[in-house]
Design an enzyme around this catalytic site. Sequence first.
Site, PDB file in Angstrom:
ATOM      1  N   HIS A   1       0.584  -0.893  -0.331  1.00 16.82           N
ATOM      2  CA  HIS A   1       0.060  -0.184   0.136  1.00 16.82           C
ATOM      3  C   HIS A   1       0.401   1.334  -0.349  1.00 16.82           C
ATOM      4  O   HIS A   1       0.133   2.567  -0.509  1.00 16.82           O
ATOM      5  CB  HIS A   1      -1.436   0.113   1.192  1.00 16.82           C
ATOM      6  CG  HIS A   1      -0.796   0.076   2.408  1.00 16.82           C
ATOM      7  ND1 HIS A   1      -0.252  -0.938   3.364  1.00 16.82           N
ATOM      8  CD2 HIS A   1       0.076   1.328   3.003  1.00 16.82           C
ATOM      9  CE1 HIS A   1       0.200   0.264   4.857  1.00 16.82           C
ATOM     10  NE2 HIS A   1       0.324   1.566   4.274  1.00 16.82           N
TER      11      HIS A   1
ATOM     12  N   ASP B   1      -0.134  -7.917   1.744  1.00 16.96           N
ATOM     13  CA  ASP B   1       0.627  -6.378   1.627  1.00 16.96           C
ATOM     14  C   ASP B   1       2.197  -6.388   1.341  1.00 16.96           C
ATOM     15  O   ASP B   1       2.767  -5.657   2.479  1.00 16.96           O
ATOM     16  CB  ASP B   1      -0.115  -5.508   2.948  1.00 16.96           C
ATOM     17  CG  ASP B   1       0.310  -4.662   2.306  1.00 16.96           C
ATOM     18  OD1 ASP B   1       0.187  -3.318   1.716  1.00 16.96           O
ATOM     19  OD2 ASP B   1      -0.803  -3.439   3.730  1.00 16.96           O
TER      20      ASP B   1
ATOM     21  N   SER C   1       4.475   2.327   7.663  1.00 13.45           N
ATOM     22  CA  SER C   1       4.037   1.266   7.074  1.00 13.45           C
ATOM     23  C   SER C   1       5.605   0.837   6.221  1.00 13.45           C
ATOM     24  O   SER C   1       5.687   1.793   5.633  1.00 13.45           O
ATOM     25  CB  SER C   1       3.278   1.871   6.043  1.00 13.45           C
ATOM     26  OG  SER C   1       1.843   1.523   7.040  1.00 13.45           O
TER      27      SER C   1
END
Length: 499
Positions: A124, A154, A228
Amino acid sequence: MTVLASLGAKSGATRRFAGAMVVGLGLVIASQAPASARGPESVADIAEELLDAVVNISTSQTVSGSRNVPAPSMPDGSPFQDFFDEFFDQRQDEDRGSARPRRVQSLGSGFVIDSSGVIITNNHVIDGADEITVNFADGSKLTATLVGRDEKTDLAVLKVEPEEPLTALEFGDSEVLRVGDWVMAIGNPFGLGGTVTVGIVSARNRDINSGPYDNFIQTDASINRGNSGGPLFDMEGRVIGINTAIISPTGGSIGIGFAVPSSTAVNVIQQLRDFGETRRGWLGVRIQEVTDDIAEGLSMVEAAGALVAGVTDPGPAAEAGIAPGDVIVKFNGRPVSAMHELPRMVADEPVGKEVEIVVIRKGAEQSLKVKLGRLEEAEAAEVAALAADDAEPEPEEPAVVAGPLGLTLSDLSPAMRSKFGIKDEINGVVVTDVVEGSAAEEKRVQAGDVILEISQEAVDSPAAIEERINQLKTDGRKSALLLLANKNGDLRFVAVNID
């Protein structure tokens, strides 16, 4: 020394009490905690060795310039409503006609796993990016190319071309982690590069409904937006997780962060490096959780395993003889204690590998050999099949009768197939109505469902259903296990109380 509470002790009195010391000023002073409970005195030495291998990922992409500003909501009957509708419709038309594309940038984290320039981050972070730039701790920047990505976990693999070898990190074994172990995160929260935070493993094997292979490490190490794709380390400096998600009502850390464990990530990353895509094993079954009610209906001692609700034909499971109603309790020698464990076990195995599966079928264990297919090919075939249109049958008048369990039932006539859009290959007894407040309604049985089996016995008429229910009552059973199909043929098991 920490003040815990006031006990009002007399002046000059001193005594030990449950690991603390009571002293004369009316205070309880805690005795020194064991070293193992205090955590690491410092992580400076470990962090210093690892910081150069953690990078910031900046991306940019071109998006439509249309603003699509929503019109304000006016009270019903307002005399200004027509004016605002006309004004904002005109503005939207102008935006669509004159808006220019604009560049949007985003930030994330990543880390180097190969000195030649292989970098890991979250999918992402780079999803939809036109340009990916990797920013290193020394201030240098390199443009990255995308090697491969996987939406289900992911994860994404990037490649840069450095002039000199980069500092690389090693993966550790997340399976040896225990709740309470100390961990350290390094990342780029809110664009602040090289940020180090420390916490513990709060939980393992978390399923947060983000994908089919959820198996997250939960930690209270501070993780925020921008973290992230960054690494989560054990106290030996090995990567045991990839920071991916947080739970937060504000967007900032509240001590609930999640990382993809290295045990899941390593296999996916290797496939992306080797092939540019994933090549997961595929069994060809639809599964559901074994609840206490379903376990009772299947005469199982405990609720465990993965209940097969449907089998793809053709497919590996169908070829091996696995059938709806089987409960998979072992896969390739590993116990399947809960439904959500099986997809991950299957996906981790190589395509074409023959594995042993143990199922419980009508109360008895049975071992079967299955040669795994490839998940990605099966998904592509399923999409193609869903695009096909079914022909409409000629309607004819059905026979509808009241049945047990608060259901109104009918033979599956062409008219009923037409009414509910039921596929030709589905055979059984169709539910035309469900009595409000009945046991069936509580289990979300609805009109258009087709009953295929009652407690693993096929039924083909309303009379056969009533006969089967009566037999179960005579046998002292408390519930009936219904195998239901929806109009598309998707199967599920439902245990309905018949007391």
